[in-house]
Scaffold this motif. Sequence first.
Motif, PDB file in Angstrom:
ATOM      1  N   ARG A  89       7.753  14.592   0.409  1.00 34.52           N
ATOM      2  CA  ARG A  89       9.114  14.378   0.717  1.00 34.52           C
ATOM      3  C   ARG A  89       9.482  13.576   1.826  1.00 34.52           C
ATOM      4  NH1 ARG A  89      12.176  19.646   2.332  1.00 34.52           N
ATOM      5  NH2 ARG A  89      11.230  18.723   3.999  1.00 34.52           N
ATOM      6  N   GLY A  90      10.292  12.458   1.326  1.00 32.82           N
ATOM      7  CA  GLY A  90      10.693  11.601   2.531  1.00 32.82           C
ATOM      8  C   GLY A  90       9.682  10.635   2.926  1.00 32.82           C
ATOM      9  N   CYS A  91       8.574  10.276   2.176  1.00 32.65           N
ATOM     10  CA  CYS A  91       7.645   9.377   2.373  1.00 32.65           C
ATOM     11  C   CYS A  91       7.456   8.471   1.524  1.00 32.65           C
ATOM     12  CB  CYS A  91       6.183   9.866   2.691  1.00 32.65           C
ATOM     13  SG  CYS A  91       5.940  11.192   3.996  1.00 32.65           S
ATOM     14  N   THR A  92       7.552   7.061   2.056  1.00 32.22           N
ATOM     15  CA  THR A  92       7.267   5.913   1.060  1.00 32.22           C
ATOM     16  C   THR A  92       5.949   5.108   1.497  1.00 32.22           C
ATOM     17  OG1 THR A  92       8.629   4.458   2.151  1.00 32.22           O
ATOM     18  CG2 THR A  92       9.770   5.670   0.503  1.00 32.22           C
ATOM     19  N   ILE A  93       5.320   4.365   0.554  1.00 34.57           N
ATOM     20  CA  ILE A  93       4.259   3.496   0.792  1.00 34.57           C
ATOM     21  C   ILE A  93       4.752   2.247   1.329  1.00 34.57           C
ATOM     22  CG2 ILE A  93       2.196   2.383  -0.204  1.00 34.57           C
ATOM     23  CD1 ILE A  93       2.023   4.688  -2.278  1.00 34.57           C
ATOM     24  N   ALA A  94       4.264   1.823   2.558  1.00 36.09           N
ATOM     25  CA  ALA A  94       5.014   0.632   3.097  1.00 36.09           C
ATOM     26  C   ALA A  94       3.933  -0.479   2.741  1.00 36.09           C
ATOM     27  CB  ALA A  94       4.920   0.984   4.823  1.00 36.09           C
ATOM     28  N   GLY A  95       2.752  -0.129   2.358  1.00 31.75           N
ATOM     29  CA  GLY A  95       1.613  -1.285   2.064  1.00 31.75           C
ATOM     30  C   GLY A  95       0.361  -0.733   1.586  1.00 31.75           C
ATOM     31  N   THR A  96      -0.251  -1.425   0.908  1.00 32.26           N
ATOM     32  CA  THR A  96      -1.632  -1.015   0.543  1.00 32.26           C
ATOM     33  C   THR A  96      -2.709  -2.484   0.607  1.00 32.26           C
ATOM     34  OG1 THR A  96      -1.472  -1.426  -1.730  1.00 32.26           O
ATOM     35  CG2 THR A  96      -0.980   0.897  -0.841  1.00 32.26           C
ATOM     36  N   ASP A  97      -3.901  -2.038   0.845  1.00 31.73           N
ATOM     37  CA  ASP A  97      -4.818  -3.068   0.915  1.00 31.73           C
ATOM     38  C   ASP A  97      -6.154  -2.646   0.355  1.00 31.73           C
ATOM     39  OD1 ASP A  97      -6.088  -5.460   1.568  1.00 31.73           O
ATOM     40  OD2 ASP A  97      -7.005  -4.359   3.279  1.00 31.73           O
ATOM     41  N   HIS A  98      -6.545  -3.259  -0.508  1.00 31.81           N
ATOM     42  CA  HIS A  98      -7.854  -2.931  -1.435  1.00 31.81           C
ATOM     43  C   HIS A  98      -8.802  -3.943  -1.031  1.00 31.81           C
ATOM     44  CE1 HIS A  98      -5.197  -1.000  -4.799  1.00 31.81           C
ATOM     45  NE2 HIS A  98      -4.223  -1.356  -3.803  1.00 31.81           N
ATOM     46  N   ILE A 108       5.704   5.633   5.508  1.00 31.28           N
ATOM     47  CA  ILE A 108       6.569   5.843   6.411  1.00 31.28           C
ATOM     48  C   ILE A 108       7.329   7.204   6.107  1.00 31.28           C
ATOM     49  CG2 ILE A 108       8.879   4.903   7.428  1.00 31.28           C
ATOM     50  CD1 ILE A 108       7.676   2.220   7.143  1.00 31.28           C
ATOM     51  N   CYS A 109       7.614   8.174   6.920  1.00 30.58           N
ATOM     52  CA  CYS A 109       8.029   9.155   6.647  1.00 30.58           C
ATOM     53  C   CYS A 109       9.540   9.441   7.312  1.00 30.58           C
ATOM     54  CB  CYS A 109       7.005  10.350   6.594  1.00 30.58           C
ATOM     55  SG  CYS A 109       5.618   9.943   5.975  1.00 30.58           S
ATOM     56  N   ASN A 110      10.427   9.976   6.612  1.00 32.40           N
ATOM     57  CA  ASN A 110      11.754  10.348   7.321  1.00 32.40           C
ATOM     58  C   ASN A 110      12.117  11.672   7.025  1.00 32.40           C
ATOM     59  OD1 ASN A 110      12.076   7.960   8.960  1.00 32.40           O
ATOM     60  ND2 ASN A 110      12.170   6.763   7.119  1.00 32.40           N
ATOM     61  N   ALA A 111      11.620  12.594   6.980  1.00 33.55           N
ATOM     62  CA  ALA A 111      11.996  13.875   6.631  1.00 33.55           C
ATOM     63  C   ALA A 111      11.630  14.997   7.896  1.00 33.55           C
ATOM     64  CB  ALA A 111      11.320  14.634   5.255  1.00 33.55           C
ATOM     65  N   ASP A 112      10.840  16.056   7.624  1.00 33.45           N
ATOM     66  CA  ASP A 112      10.630  17.017   8.747  1.00 33.45           C
ATOM     67  C   ASP A 112       9.691  15.941   9.670  1.00 33.45           C
ATOM     68  OD1 ASP A 112      11.966  18.993   7.479  1.00 33.45           O
ATOM     69  OD2 ASP A 112      10.111  19.648   6.386  1.00 33.45           O
ATOM     70  N   PHE A 113       8.594  15.418   8.975  1.00 39.92           N
ATOM     71  CA  PHE A 113       7.964  14.718   9.680  1.00 39.92           C
ATOM     72  C   PHE A 113       8.568  13.104   9.871  1.00 39.92           C
ATOM     73  CE2 PHE A 113       4.309  11.364   9.675  1.00 39.92           C
ATOM     74  CZ  PHE A 113       3.907  11.561  10.874  1.00 39.92           C
TER      75      PHE A 113
END
Length: 164
Positions: A89-98, A108-113
């Motif tokens: 909850r409140g987190c999105t993936i900002a970037g990935t590298d394989h 990036i999280c913007n909820a309780d954390f």
Amino acid sequence: MRILNRMAVAGVALLASAGAACASHGKAGLWNVTVTLGGASVDMSKIRPDLAAKMRAAGIGANAITVPHCMTAAEVATDMPHLDPRNMRGCTIAGTDHSGHTLRADLICNADFKGTEHVQITYDSDTHYSGIMKMSGTVNGRPMDREQTVEGRWVSASCGGVDH
């Protein structure tokens, strides 16, 4: 502690499905995923015996939690890690590298954390992976920096009653 456990489970959900992003090196099916929390561990001898027994039955140890995860064929086939909305909850993936058998992801999280989490996992086979999660931010306004290690082991092709 509840928020930290939720973040550990959130990391497990991300990591358990992240194998899909590593050139389909994970197998679909049931995985046991253990997250070991950095920092001070819980002294299980100081906890009421009935509560300690319930914690062990739930896969929670002194500083580790083991949870089952059902990785679907769709997760194995995708190029993006799956974020379980029940725990992320409140987190999105900002970037990935394989790179080879290794996946790196930033959240990036913007909820309780509120803060960031960097995840790096490496599959050494299609039935095992290990990695690290580093979190930095605040929980309910209090500073928190935590490092966790993770290890996933494939159990079987059947998930039984585990839905995710």
